[in-house]
Design a protein around this motif. Structure first.
Motif, PDB file in Angstrom:
ATOM      1  N   VAL A   1       1.227  -8.250  -6.296  1.00  0.00           N
ATOM      2  CA  VAL A   1       0.065  -7.941  -7.133  1.00  0.00           C
ATOM      3  C   VAL A   1       0.405  -8.092  -8.606  1.00  0.00           C
ATOM      4  O   VAL A   1      -0.365  -8.672  -9.390  1.00  0.00           O
ATOM      5  N   ASN A   2       1.565  -7.594  -9.010  1.00  0.00           N
ATOM      6  CA  ASN A   2       1.949  -7.672 -10.419  1.00  0.00           C
ATOM      7  C   ASN A   2       2.287  -9.104 -10.842  1.00  0.00           C
ATOM      8  O   ASN A   2       2.049  -9.485 -11.986  1.00  0.00           O
ATOM      9  N   GLN A   3       2.817  -9.900  -9.931  1.00  0.00           N
ATOM     10  CA  GLN A   3       3.048 -11.303 -10.238  1.00  0.00           C
ATOM     11  C   GLN A   3       1.726 -12.020 -10.495  1.00  0.00           C
ATOM     12  O   GLN A   3       1.617 -12.824 -11.421  1.00  0.00           O
ATOM     13  N   VAL A   4       0.725 -11.716  -9.674  1.00  0.00           N
ATOM     14  CA  VAL A   4      -0.594 -12.327  -9.851  1.00  0.00           C
ATOM     15  C   VAL A   4      -1.207 -11.919 -11.183  1.00  0.00           C
ATOM     16  O   VAL A   4      -1.693 -12.762 -11.947  1.00  0.00           O
ATOM     17  N   ILE A   5      -1.181 -10.618 -11.487  1.00  0.00           N
ATOM     18  CA  ILE A   5      -1.800 -10.139 -12.724  1.00  0.00           C
ATOM     19  C   ILE A   5      -1.038 -10.628 -13.954  1.00  0.00           C
ATOM     20  O   ILE A   5      -1.649 -11.009 -14.959  1.00  0.00           O
ATOM     21  N   ASP A   6       0.277 -10.661 -13.882  1.00  0.00           N
ATOM     22  CA  ASP A   6       1.061 -11.203 -15.000  1.00  0.00           C
ATOM     23  C   ASP A   6       0.695 -12.665 -15.253  1.00  0.00           C
ATOM     24  O   ASP A   6       0.608 -13.106 -16.402  1.00  0.00           O
TER      25      ASP A   6
ATOM     26  N   LYS B   1       1.030   6.033 -16.147  1.00  0.00           N
ATOM     27  CA  LYS B   1       0.257   4.842 -15.805  1.00  0.00           C
ATOM     28  C   LYS B   1       0.989   4.094 -14.698  1.00  0.00           C
ATOM     29  O   LYS B   1       2.080   3.565 -14.903  1.00  0.00           O
ATOM     30  N   PHE B   2       0.401   4.071 -13.511  1.00  0.00           N
ATOM     31  CA  PHE B   2       1.016   3.381 -12.384  1.00  0.00           C
ATOM     32  C   PHE B   2       0.824   1.878 -12.529  1.00  0.00           C
ATOM     33  O   PHE B   2      -0.167   1.414 -13.102  1.00  0.00           O
ATOM     34  N   LYS B   3       1.771   1.118 -12.030  1.00  0.00           N
ATOM     35  CA  LYS B   3       1.621  -0.328 -12.034  1.00  0.00           C
ATOM     36  C   LYS B   3       0.409  -0.712 -11.185  1.00  0.00           C
ATOM     37  O   LYS B   3       0.034   0.028 -10.268  1.00  0.00           O
ATOM     38  N   PRO B   4      -0.205  -1.856 -11.466  1.00  0.00           N
ATOM     39  CA  PRO B   4      -1.266  -2.314 -10.571  1.00  0.00           C
ATOM     40  C   PRO B   4      -0.739  -2.340  -9.132  1.00  0.00           C
ATOM     41  O   PRO B   4       0.288  -2.942  -8.850  1.00  0.00           O
TER      42      PRO B   4
ATOM     43  N   GLN C   1       9.731  13.606  -6.146  1.00  0.00           N
ATOM     44  CA  GLN C   1       9.738  14.370  -4.899  1.00  0.00           C
ATOM     45  C   GLN C   1       8.772  13.798  -3.862  1.00  0.00           C
ATOM     46  O   GLN C   1       8.899  14.076  -2.673  1.00  0.00           O
ATOM     47  N   LYS C   2       7.814  13.000  -4.315  1.00  0.00           N
ATOM     48  CA  LYS C   2       6.796  12.454  -3.418  1.00  0.00           C
ATOM     49  C   LYS C   2       6.825  10.924  -3.348  1.00  0.00           C
ATOM     50  O   LYS C   2       5.868  10.309  -2.867  1.00  0.00           O
ATOM     51  N   LEU C   3       7.910  10.318  -3.811  1.00  0.00           N
ATOM     52  CA  LEU C   3       7.969   8.860  -3.820  1.00  0.00           C
ATOM     53  C   LEU C   3       7.891   8.294  -2.393  1.00  0.00           C
ATOM     54  O   LEU C   3       8.651   8.696  -1.511  1.00  0.00           O
ATOM     55  N   PRO C   4       6.988   7.342  -2.171  1.00  0.00           N
ATOM     56  CA  PRO C   4       6.898   6.693  -0.856  1.00  0.00           C
ATOM     57  C   PRO C   4       7.912   5.549  -0.760  1.00  0.00           C
ATOM     58  O   PRO C   4       8.656   5.287  -1.713  1.00  0.00           O
ATOM     59  N   GLU C   5       7.931   4.878   0.368  1.00  0.00           N
ATOM     60  CA  GLU C   5       8.790   3.700   0.502  1.00  0.00           C
ATOM     61  C   GLU C   5       8.254   2.573  -0.381  1.00  0.00           C
ATOM     62  O   GLU C   5       7.054   2.462  -0.616  1.00  0.00           O
ATOM     63  N   ARG C   6       9.158   1.736  -0.836  1.00  0.00           N
ATOM     64  CA  ARG C   6       8.744   0.600  -1.664  1.00  0.00           C
ATOM     65  C   ARG C   6       7.926  -0.390  -0.837  1.00  0.00           C
ATOM     66  O   ARG C   6       8.184  -0.589   0.352  1.00  0.00           O
ATOM     67  N   ASP C   7       6.944  -0.975  -1.476  1.00  0.00           N
ATOM     68  CA  ASP C   7       6.014  -1.886  -0.813  1.00  0.00           C
ATOM     69  C   ASP C   7       6.056  -3.223  -1.558  1.00  0.00           C
ATOM     70  O   ASP C   7       5.754  -3.286  -2.753  1.00  0.00           O
ATOM     71  N   SER C   8       6.404  -4.285  -0.857  1.00  0.00           N
ATOM     72  CA  SER C   8       6.551  -5.597  -1.501  1.00  0.00           C
ATOM     73  C   SER C   8       5.233  -6.126  -2.044  1.00  0.00           C
ATOM     74  O   SER C   8       5.221  -6.988  -2.942  1.00  0.00           O
ATOM     75  N   ASN C   9       4.106  -5.631  -1.547  1.00  0.00           N
ATOM     76  CA  ASN C   9       2.815  -6.088  -2.063  1.00  0.00           C
ATOM     77  C   ASN C   9       2.601  -5.676  -3.522  1.00  0.00           C
ATOM     78  O   ASN C   9       1.825  -6.307  -4.247  1.00  0.00           O
ATOM     79  N   ILE C  10       3.271  -4.609  -3.951  1.00  0.00           N
ATOM     80  CA  ILE C  10       3.191  -4.202  -5.359  1.00  0.00           C
ATOM     81  C   ILE C  10       3.766  -5.306  -6.242  1.00  0.00           C
ATOM     82  O   ILE C  10       3.208  -5.645  -7.290  1.00  0.00           O
ATOM     83  N   ILE C  11       4.874  -5.884  -5.805  1.00  0.00           N
ATOM     84  CA  ILE C  11       5.506  -6.974  -6.565  1.00  0.00           C
ATOM     85  C   ILE C  11       4.562  -8.172  -6.626  1.00  0.00           C
ATOM     86  O   ILE C  11       4.362  -8.771  -7.688  1.00  0.00           O
TER      87      ILE C  11
ATOM     88  N   LEU D   1      -6.625 -12.572  -0.807  1.00  0.00           N
ATOM     89  CA  LEU D   1      -6.431 -12.112  -2.177  1.00  0.00           C
ATOM     90  C   LEU D   1      -7.423 -11.002  -2.514  1.00  0.00           C
ATOM     91  O   LEU D   1      -7.048  -9.988  -3.106  1.00  0.00           O
ATOM     92  N   GLN D   2      -8.661 -11.182  -2.135  1.00  0.00           N
ATOM     93  CA  GLN D   2      -9.680 -10.176  -2.427  1.00  0.00           C
ATOM     94  C   GLN D   2      -9.411  -8.866  -1.696  1.00  0.00           C
ATOM     95  O   GLN D   2      -9.588  -7.777  -2.257  1.00  0.00           O
TER      96      GLN D   2
END
Length: 277
Positions: free
Chosen positions: A166-171, A96-99, A154-164, A196-197
């Motif tokens: 998005v998860n702050q918003v959903i939390d 299950k990937f994070k939002p 083996q396929k991990l991309p670069e980290r993306d700050s937008n993931i952080i 945001l949308q």
């Protein structure tokens, strides 16, 4: 990596009754993979000699890599409740990937995955049948997780700050029951509504308005899991609804049943009777 028995419903409807039919566990990913993956999960069951069991699951704003015999794929968020039929004996493994956590793997709007699952080979260079044999043949869940970590890593991309973000918003949506409108999120995060949308369309795959509705109704279902006696008017008001009928309509849209029907199903299930579908 550690594992633990599933502690909360996490969108599984009627969890207390369902636990009699199957086992659900979660496994924490490594730190590197864990930036993108929320957890690994395993569902196993043995209904040999018993009637098939249909388990309802509330949708969630996450992409799931699901490994199941002849049904393996990468599935985006869905806005509808769905049911999974459990027969005989079986096992399903999932990541299950994070939002927002799957967007860096595809670099295109995650909303495109809705009702349009991806082939695992398109992302991880391994075909579904090989993956099924590799993972589902293992006896230990820990080994399954190690193998899954290996091909994802083996396929991990670069980290993306937008993931952080998005998860702050959903939390915040989950924790703050006073958030009932998209405007409330914009105010708390000082963010333009259109931005945001767009962020949610690109990274999550569903709208922020839908996420707010989802967690309000999931919270309601969670309360019903532990207390079968409810004042629907009071509950609807507590969840920010202006009237009971609107709450009941939304509940049925997401959960698939009215609050009364949902509670009656739980009572039947806990008493050992098969829920009516």
């Amino acid at each position: 990596m550690s594992s633990n028995v599933h502690q909360s419903s996490m969108g599984v409807l009627n969890l207390r009754g369902a636990e009699k039919k199957f086992q659900l566990t979660r496994h924490t990913p490594s730190e590197e993979v864990g930036f993108f993956v929320k957890h690994f999960w395993v569902v196993s069951w043995d209904l040999t000699g018993q009637e098939p069991y249909s388990q309802d699951v509330i949708p969630n704003p996450c992409v799931n890599l699901i490994i199941e015999n002849n049904r393996t794929g990468i599935f985006g968020a869905s806005t509808d409740k769905y049911s999974h039929s459990l027969k005989e004996k079986g096992l399903v493994f999932g990541a299950k990937f994070k939002p927002g956590g799957f967007y860096p793997f595809i670099k295109r709007p995650v909303s495109q995955l809705m009702n349009n699952p991806m082939n695992v080979k398109d992302i991880f260079d391994i075909d579904a049948s090989t993956l099924e044999k590799m993972i589902l043949s293992q006896e230990e869940e820990g080994t399954m997780v190690e193998l899954a970590e290996r091909f994802i890593q083996q396929k991990l991309p670069e980290r993306d700050s937008n993931i952080i973000l998005v998860n702050q918003v959903i939390d915040r949506i989950i924790e703050d029951q006073e958030i009932t409108k998209v405007d409330h999120i914009c105010q708390r995060f000082k963010m333009n509504k259109r931005k945001l949308q767009r962020l949610f369309d690109q990274y999550v795959g569903v709208s922020p308005k839908w996420v707010i509705k989802l967690y309000r109704l999931q919270h309601a279902a969670g309360q019903m899991d532990t207390d079968h006696n409810h004042d629907w008017l009071k509950l609807s008001m507590d969840l920010g609804y202006y009237d009971q009928s609107h709450f009941i309509k939304d509940f049925k849209t997401i959960i698939g049943k009215t609050p009364d029907e949902y509670v009656r199903q739980q009572v039947r299930s806990l008493s050992g009777l098969q829920p009516q579908q």
